[in-house]
Design an enzyme around this catalytic site. Structure first.
Site, PDB file in Angstrom:
ATOM      1  CE  LYS A   9      -4.140   1.672  -0.099  1.00  0.00           C
ATOM      2  NZ  LYS A   9      -5.020   1.388  -1.246  1.00  0.00           N
TER       3      LYS A   9
ATOM      4  CB  SER B  57      -7.960   1.663  -3.142  1.00  0.00           C
ATOM      5  OG  SER B  57      -7.527   1.632  -1.804  1.00  0.00           O
TER       6      SER B  57
END
Length: 635
Positions: free
Chosen positions: A211, A419
């Site tokens: 991430k 996401s």
């Protein structure tokens, strides 16, 4: 009895001067007022007349000219009235919707009045390769139908060239170039500048070593995990690009790749002549100026010296042909509907304008589809890097509510559905993606900036009292308490558990299986298919057909496709119609007063802000920790 006041000559002079100025002010105001009143009256007449004045009919042997000077978008980012006014005032660099471009290409395929298509994509700005591949597929279908496509360019990027390569003939200006360089993703990293130079400490809380959205705020260079993941999905998209161009131009992908690697030496050998090099590499069929190509098309078509675009041959441009096709739907059409809701842009809380996704505004569109009896199925078109977790969850709940009401929901992913963009997609009955869609990035992060050291450097200190241990703990001018950091990390961990848990339930997998392909890692559409994150490769048209089949609506033609968007007010609709008419454009284009007055009166779309900056701005009473599911994974 009161006697009149006797004034001296100086007083009478200034009083008289004031009366003159006051009269002049009222005169000017009235002139402006009645001028605007006259303008509005003219626009009303135009708006009323526009409905009866249809587009000019097409004639035989017409060339369709597609040369958009615009960004290719899923959804307009401004209202129709603003767009019409901007066009009337000669504005450039607007937007063209993907759906409109595809519609024009599909209609031209069967239109007997259109005998060829001239395309110039030099000024088309595209955000990703999934939408480009949809347009390329439509161009290939048009060419396969027997319609001749001629492409021209002066300086083509590799994205623009992917579209031009689909033509029967590709011409380049002798002073032009075709630049194919590969895919790269480079960002600036601010840790040294923020932390060492300015004294701003940015605390990053995340789950998932891949991430990498907020890494620029805490690192000086990309992490090894970020580079590994990025190169993996970029190589997949790049190899597909080479294959697509190679197929269209009948060239080996390996030959194309070798030509790019040898570009410096080849340019030197060609004497710096990029246009000649493109011809030698068979990327183009010939070198012509725009004027030379126009002369060629005059010979092939019908000469038309009076055309407004001064091309010299009978043609219709993109906007005129789209207007010729007319409205896609009619309020009198009683057929069952497949509703398309576009979720394009960043996901934020509350009401958001077009071009962004709002937790409330996008949910309202899905709710409208659920409550409309004519709507039997919904396609959610997603093109989003994600955003706020709670807003994403609001939208996901509306998807589930649609399914509970017996209405199937099919997701069509565009360039980017990562996401939070994946969060709103995961519960669909079926998920479609292009092989070059960017998806995944299942992860959560939060950023907490702290300015205590920065303020210390200039002699500003924070002090005070609180009634509890945590009172004022989120004040960014105080050093972050380590215990508070553990609280924030716990919130982020919980957000990640929610994300992976919901994906596991929606995709009928275990949490452990999802975690293996999650942890913030980004995938291409093909890679996401292989890992069970999407169900099938295909575009918007495939998703609509799937949704109709699930609702048992029959063959195309037995149902209609309706895009659900925020409705215009009557005045906005009137302005859009009036300003969009030829007479309205001519009037507005010649009236500086109208331009100033109307542009000030029209609501303008707010300036796009950096998403993280906006997310960090806390409103009074807002949740102290905002979880973000966002992906900086565009090119």
């Amino acid at each position: 009895m009161n006697q009149p006041v006797r004034r001296g000559p100086v007083s009478r002079f200034f009083i008289g001067l004031w009366d003159v100025m006051n009269f002049t002010r009222r005169l000017i105001f009235n002139l402006v007022f009645f001028g605007l009143l006259f303008l509005i009256g003219v626009l009303v007449i135009i708006g009323l007349a526009k409905g009866s004045a249809g587009p000019r009919p097409l004639r035989d042997n017409t060339t369709l000219v597609i040369a958009p000077d615009a960004a290719l978008v899923e959804q307009y980012s401004s209202d129709p009235a603003s767009r019409a006014l901007a066009k009337a005032f000669g504005g450039k660099g607007g937007e063209v919707q993907l759906r409109d471009l595809l519609r024009v290409l599909e209609a031209a395929r069967d239109d007997k009045k259109i005998n060829r298509v001239l395309v110039n994509f030099d000024k088309l700005q595209a955000s990703g390769y999934a939408s480009l591949r949809e347009v390329a597929g439509a161009l290939a279908g048009l060419r396969a139908s027997g319609k001749q496509i001629v492409a021209f360019g002066e300086n083509m990027s590799q994205g623009q060239y992917l579209l031009a390569a689909q033509a029967n003939e590709v011409y380049l200006d002798p002073m032009g170039s075709v630049v194919i360089e590969g895919l790269g993703r480079y960002r600036q990293y601010y840790r040294e500048g923020l932390q060492d130079k300015l004294g701003v400490d940015v605390h990053l809380f995340r789950v998932g070593e891949f991430k990498s959205a907020a890494e620029p705020f805490v690192l000086d260079a990309a992490s090894p995990e970020s580079k590994q993941a990025d190169l993996y999905w970029m190589n997949d998209i790049w190899n597909r690009y080479l294959a697509d161009v190679g197929k269209a131009r009948k060239l080996s992908p390996s030959v194309l790749a070798a030509a790019i690697d040898n570009l410096p030496a080849d340019v030197v050998a060609a004497g710096g002549d990029l246009a000649r090099l493109a011809q030698q590499q068979k990327l183009v069929d010939g070198l012509k100026t725009a004027q030379e190509l126009n002369q060629e098309l005059i010979k092939r078509g019908v000469a038309d010296e009076d055309d407004e675009d001064h091309l010299g041959f009978r043609h219709v441009n993109f906007d005129a042909y789209l207007a010729h096709l007319g409205a896609r739907t009619s309020p009198l059409d009683e057929r069952s509907q497949v509703a398309v809701v576009v979720a394009a842009g960043e996901i934020s809380g509350g009401e958001q304008p077009a071009g962004k996704i709002g937790g409330i505004s996008t949910s309202a569109l899905l709710r409208e589809a659920r409550q409309d009896e004519k709507v039997k199925a919904v396609v959610l078109r997603v093109d989003s890097p994600g955003g706020e977790v709670f807003a994403s969850e609001q939208i996901r709940r509306e998807v589930v509510a649609l399914q509970a009401a017996g209405k199937p929901v099919v997701v069509s992913m565009g360039d980017l559905a990562a996401s939070g963009g994946y969060w709103i997609s995961m519960n669909a009955d079926r998920i479609y993606a292009d092989a070059s869609t960017i998806s995944g990035s299942i992860g959560i992060f939060g950023l907490i900036p702290n300015f205590a050291r920065a303020l210390d450097k200039i002699g500003v200190h924070t002090d005070g009292v609180g009634t509890t241990r945590i009172a004022g703990a989120f004040n960014p001018t105080k050093p972050l308490d380590p215990e508070l950091g553990s609280v924030i990390q716990a919130v982020i961990n919980k957000g990640y558990a929610d994300f992976t848990g919901r994906v596991a339930a929606a995709r009928h997998k275990s949490v452990e299986q999802i975690d293996q392909v999650a942890r913030g890692r980004v995938w291409s559409g093909q890679q996401a298919l292989e890992r069970g994150l999407v169900d099938q490769l295909g575009g918007l048209k495939d998703a609509i057909a799937d949704a109709a089949a699930r609702a048992k609506l029959g063959e195309p033609g037995k149902y209609r496709v309706r895009y659900l968007e925020k409705a215009l007010s009557p005045f906005e609709q009137f302005l859009a119609n009036a300003a969009g008419s030829p007479m309205g454009q001519a009037l507005l284009g010649r009236s500086e007063l109208a331009q100033v007055a109307l542009l000030r009166a029209m609501p303008q779309t707010a300036q796009q802000l950096q998403f993280v900056q906006a997310a960090l701005a806390r409103e009074p009473g807002a949740k102290p920790v905002t979880e973000l599911a966002y992906c900086f994974c565009g090119f």
